[in-house]
Design an enzyme around this catalytic site. Sequence first.
Site, PDB file in Angstrom:
ATOM      1  N   ARG A  78       1.049  -0.856   0.415  1.00  0.00           N
ATOM      2  CA  ARG A  78      -0.496  -0.064  -0.051  1.00  0.00           C
ATOM      3  C   ARG A  78       0.892   0.938  -0.335  1.00  0.00           C
ATOM      4  NH1 ARG A  78      -5.672  -1.273   0.989  1.00  0.00           N
ATOM      5  NH2 ARG A  78      -5.734  -3.513   1.900  1.00  0.00           N
ATOM      6  N   HIS A  86     -12.399  -2.602  -1.398  1.00  0.00           N
ATOM      7  CA  HIS A  86     -13.147  -2.144  -1.744  1.00  0.00           C
ATOM      8  C   HIS A  86     -13.962  -1.871  -2.737  1.00  0.00           C
ATOM      9  CE1 HIS A  86     -12.237  -0.464   2.320  1.00  0.00           C
ATOM     10  NE2 HIS A  86     -13.215  -0.111   2.564  1.00  0.00           N
ATOM     11  N   ARG A 140     -10.141   5.268  -2.891  1.00  0.00           N
ATOM     12  CA  ARG A 140      -8.846   4.548  -2.365  1.00  0.00           C
ATOM     13  C   ARG A 140      -7.668   5.712  -2.625  1.00  0.00           C
ATOM     14  NH1 ARG A 140     -10.836   2.194   1.426  1.00  0.00           N
ATOM     15  NH2 ARG A 140      -9.624   0.594   1.976  1.00  0.00           N
ATOM     16  N   HIS A 149      -4.849   2.919  -1.714  1.00  0.00           N
ATOM     17  CA  HIS A 149      -4.151   1.329  -2.639  1.00  0.00           C
ATOM     18  C   HIS A 149      -3.143   2.836  -3.822  1.00  0.00           C
ATOM     19  CE1 HIS A 149      -6.511  -1.210  -1.994  1.00  0.00           C
ATOM     20  NE2 HIS A 149      -7.238  -1.137  -1.675  1.00  0.00           N
TER      21      HIS A 149
HETATM   22  O1  LIG Z   1      -8.515  -3.149  -0.061  1.00  0.00           O
HETATM   23  P1  LIG Z   1      -8.869  -1.844   0.489  1.00  0.00           P
HETATM   24  O2  LIG Z   1      -9.928  -1.463  -0.554  1.00  0.00           O
HETATM   25  O3  LIG Z   1      -8.088  -1.442   1.679  1.00  0.00           O
HETATM   26  O4  LIG Z   1     -10.189  -2.698   1.246  1.00  0.00           O
HETATM   27  C1  LIG Z   1      -9.918  -3.355   2.472  1.00  0.00           C
HETATM   28  C2  LIG Z   1     -11.142  -4.017   2.751  1.00  0.00           C
HETATM   29  O5  LIG Z   1     -11.712  -5.349   2.476  1.00  0.00           O
HETATM   30  C3  LIG Z   1     -12.084  -6.154   2.513  1.00  0.00           C
HETATM   31  O6  LIG Z   1     -13.021  -7.381   0.971  1.00  0.00           O
HETATM   32  C4  LIG Z   1     -11.944  -6.877   3.756  1.00  0.00           C
HETATM   33  O7  LIG Z   1     -13.595  -7.138   4.002  1.00  0.00           O
HETATM   34  C5  LIG Z   1     -12.176  -5.662   4.737  1.00  0.00           C
HETATM   35  O8  LIG Z   1     -12.139  -6.105   5.806  1.00  0.00           O
HETATM   36  C6  LIG Z   1     -10.679  -4.780   4.365  1.00  0.00           C
HETATM   37  O9  LIG Z   1     -11.024  -4.084   5.947  1.00  0.00           O
END
Ligand SMILES: O=P(O)(O)OC[C@H]1O[C@@H](O)[C@H](O)[C@@H](O)[C@@H]1O
Length: 299
Positions: free
Chosen positions: A23, A59, A112, A118
């Site tokens: 990240r 997300h 994000r 991300h």
């Molecule tokens: O990868 P991202 O967009 O940061 O999302 C993280 C989220 O991804 C989800 O798939 C999980 O269920 C969550 O627990 C987690 O917080």
Amino acid sequence: MIWVAVIGDWFNLIFKWILFGHRPYWWVQETMIYPNQSSPCLEQFPITCETGPGSPSGHAMGSSCVWYVMVTAALSYTVRWKDKSAVTLHRLTWSFLWSIFWIIQISVCISRVFIATHFPHQVVLGVFAGILVAEAFEHTPAIQTASFRMYIKTNLFLFIFALGFYLSLKLLDIDLLWSVPKAKKWCANPDWINIDTTPFAGLVRNLGALFGLGLGINSEMFITSCKGKNSCKISFRILCIAASLATLQLYNFVKIPTHTEYLFYILSFCKSAAMPLTVVALVPYCVHSLMGTTEKKLN
Ligand SMILES: O=P(O)(O)OC[C@H]1O[C@@H](O)[C@H](O)[C@@H](O)[C@@H]1O
């Protein structure tokens, strides 16, 4: 929709474990590509410090698969309209819904990336992976007719596969939770590290939701209310929607203690199971009983 969301999120976990994506908020601190301490300063926010690996975005994947199911389900109604004006209306609805779909996906992706959780390619990958999962699973007829046994078997499969994958790699000295210490090290504020975001927390939440849905759909309460004489009445449906939305708000007040990890996982499973159970069985049953009592009084 819940099946697709659960399976999509499970695939997201497996992809994250396979791809080992960094990240931005920790990567800029560790990379060697910036000479003489000249790494850019990335602003962090309370939701920046996700603790799982970064690729693909959960997300973006969750949002695209859930919205894809909703848009295609809505369009499958309009496609049945046959006369000429209906065809135009279908085209308009098609353009409108797909525009909304892409606006939402782009907004999720930008947000994000903006909060430094991300890289752009991770969110793009998330959106397309989500669409693929939704397309693959939304037409599976077995989902519509699944028995409680099927729900349990699917839950066990998802759990055993994920745990087995994690433990097998652990035996090979590969720790799939490698990202958690990185998040703890580079997060600007320790209060922003949330146990909710760890890979196993997501898995437990999904298993709970699927279990609760299976239990609800196969319960007497669901059969009496949602398959009974009231089920087609618009008043019954509106009351169910309103009561469900109100009850779900109450779940926001239920805070799960985070000091003991195993207790957190168990309670998180129970809370996730209780939510679909409430919407699918408990609320419709109460509304059904209430309507029955009111009808009797009026007669
Ligand atoms: O990868 P991202 O967009 O940061 O999302 C993280 C989220 O991804 C989800 O798939 C999980 O269920 C969550 O627990 C987690 O917080």
